[in-house]
Write an enzyme that holds these catalytic residues in place. Structure first.
Site, mmCIF file in Angstrom:
data_model
loop_
_atom_site.group_PDB
_atom_site.id
_atom_site.type_symbol
_atom_site.label_atom_id
_atom_site.label_comp_id
_atom_site.label_asym_id
_atom_site.label_seq_id
_atom_site.Cartn_x
_atom_site.Cartn_y
_atom_site.Cartn_z
ATOM 1 N N LYS A 143 0.807 -1.230 0.000
ATOM 2 C CA LYS A 143 0.000 0.000 0.000
ATOM 3 C C LYS A 143 0.840 1.280 0.000
ATOM 4 O O LYS A 143 0.449 2.265 -0.625
ATOM 5 C CB LYS A 143 -0.957 -0.002 1.192
ATOM 6 C CG LYS A 143 -2.045 -1.065 1.093
ATOM 7 C CD LYS A 143 -3.046 -0.938 2.231
ATOM 8 C CE LYS A 143 -4.138 -1.985 2.115
ATOM 9 N NZ LYS A 143 -5.172 -1.843 3.152
ATOM 10 N N ASP A 189 -9.981 2.312 1.282
ATOM 11 C CA ASP A 189 -10.161 1.865 2.657
ATOM 12 C C ASP A 189 -10.919 2.921 3.449
ATOM 13 O O ASP A 189 -11.654 2.601 4.389
ATOM 14 C CB ASP A 189 -8.813 1.602 3.330
ATOM 15 C CG ASP A 189 -8.172 0.301 2.898
ATOM 16 O OD1 ASP A 189 -8.913 -0.616 2.474
ATOM 17 O OD2 ASP A 189 -6.937 0.191 2.982
#
Length: 277
Positions: free
Chosen positions: A65, A101
């Site tokens: 990420k 997210d």
């Protein structure tokens, strides 16, 4: 044939292919497909370089990420603010890095809290999921957030908290049980971002507030069982997983995600695994 995939390591457990392929089936997108690839943060640059043109986007899980944000040719404001990206979308300008997210956290908080605003929240854990969680709590109005963690990693979250206008506090599991219980009771919501085993021995103290536990398999988690027994609402990580996937689906395909169909497929799979009751 347009394609998408999830990248990470380990990746065989990922439920993203199930979610996205269920969405394609529901909308009759028979030419679309979604798969998975074992990719680390170190191999991500070469993978993106060699990705065929028919890949419209990638979901990125750990450990990639932070690398995904760095490799993006452009990035959304929230991805830059949070400091990581779980989504890469092919655009005429190159790879767009985003962090859905954040939408996952908002979706879970929405199911748990509805329209209620919050003042004080507790995040258990200070790892990667704590950052979009802090962002989501700030969007819900939190003015103060206590981070409960076994090690002092508060400084890693302080720059983000300062930008969000959130007062950040720290506590340790070494604090006595009465202090942990007071923390729970003073919180409008408790968000656990750690494995359930990390909470062993502390469950009775931490269950005096609505709980969002990012773990979803198995479900319910010990923390949510204790909170429900105390009369509080709970929500699990399957809601976060679904909502972050809805946003990715729309970024990749340009079509509204068929949320009910995708959620139904996810819940059916978790039930087969014994992850829901």
């Amino acid at each position: 044939m347009p394609r998408a995939a999830v990248l990470g390591s380990p990746i065989e457990h990922s439920l993203s292919p199930l979610l996205h392929n269920a969405g394609y089936a529901a909308l009759g997108l028979g030419d679309w497909s979604y798969t998975r690839f074992e990719v680390t943060d170190e191999t991500l640059p070469k993978f993106l370089e060699q990705a065929p043109e028919d890949f419209r986007g990638f979901s990125v899980t750990m450990p990639g990420k932070f690398a995904a944000l760095a490799l993006g040719d452009v990035a959304t404001d929230r991805a830059r603010l949070i400091g990581s990206a779980n989504t890469l979308v092919r655009t005429p300008q190159g790879w767009l890095a985003d962090n859905t997210d954040a939408d996952g956290v908002l979706g879970a908080l929405g199911e748990l809290l509805g329209d209620a605003s919050i003042e004080h929240a507790t995040i258990i854990g200070a790892g990667g999921t704590a950052r979009p969680t802090l962002w989501g709590l700030a969007r819900y109005g939190a003015k103060a957030v206590t981070v409960l963690n076994r090690s002092d990693r508060l400084q890693e979250l302080e720059p983000l908290a300062a930008i969000l206008g959130v007062e950040l506090r720290g506590m340790s599991f070494d604090d006595d049980s009465a202090e942990l219980a007071r923390l729970s009771r003073s919180s409008d919501v408790v968000v656990s971002t750690v494995p359930s085993r990390a909470l062993e021995g502390h469950l009775p103290e931490l269950s005096h507030a609505p709980v969002f536990d990012v773990i979803y398999d198995p479900w319910p988690t010990p923390l949510t069982i204790f909170a429900a027994a105390d009369g509080y609402r709970t929500v699990g990580g399957q809601v976060m997983l679904a909502h972050q996937a809805f946003s990715q689906f729309e970024l990749f395909t340009g079509q509204a995600a068929p949320r009910e169909a995708m959620f139904a497929a996810l819940n059916a799979e978790l039930a087969l695994r014994g992850g829901t009751k």
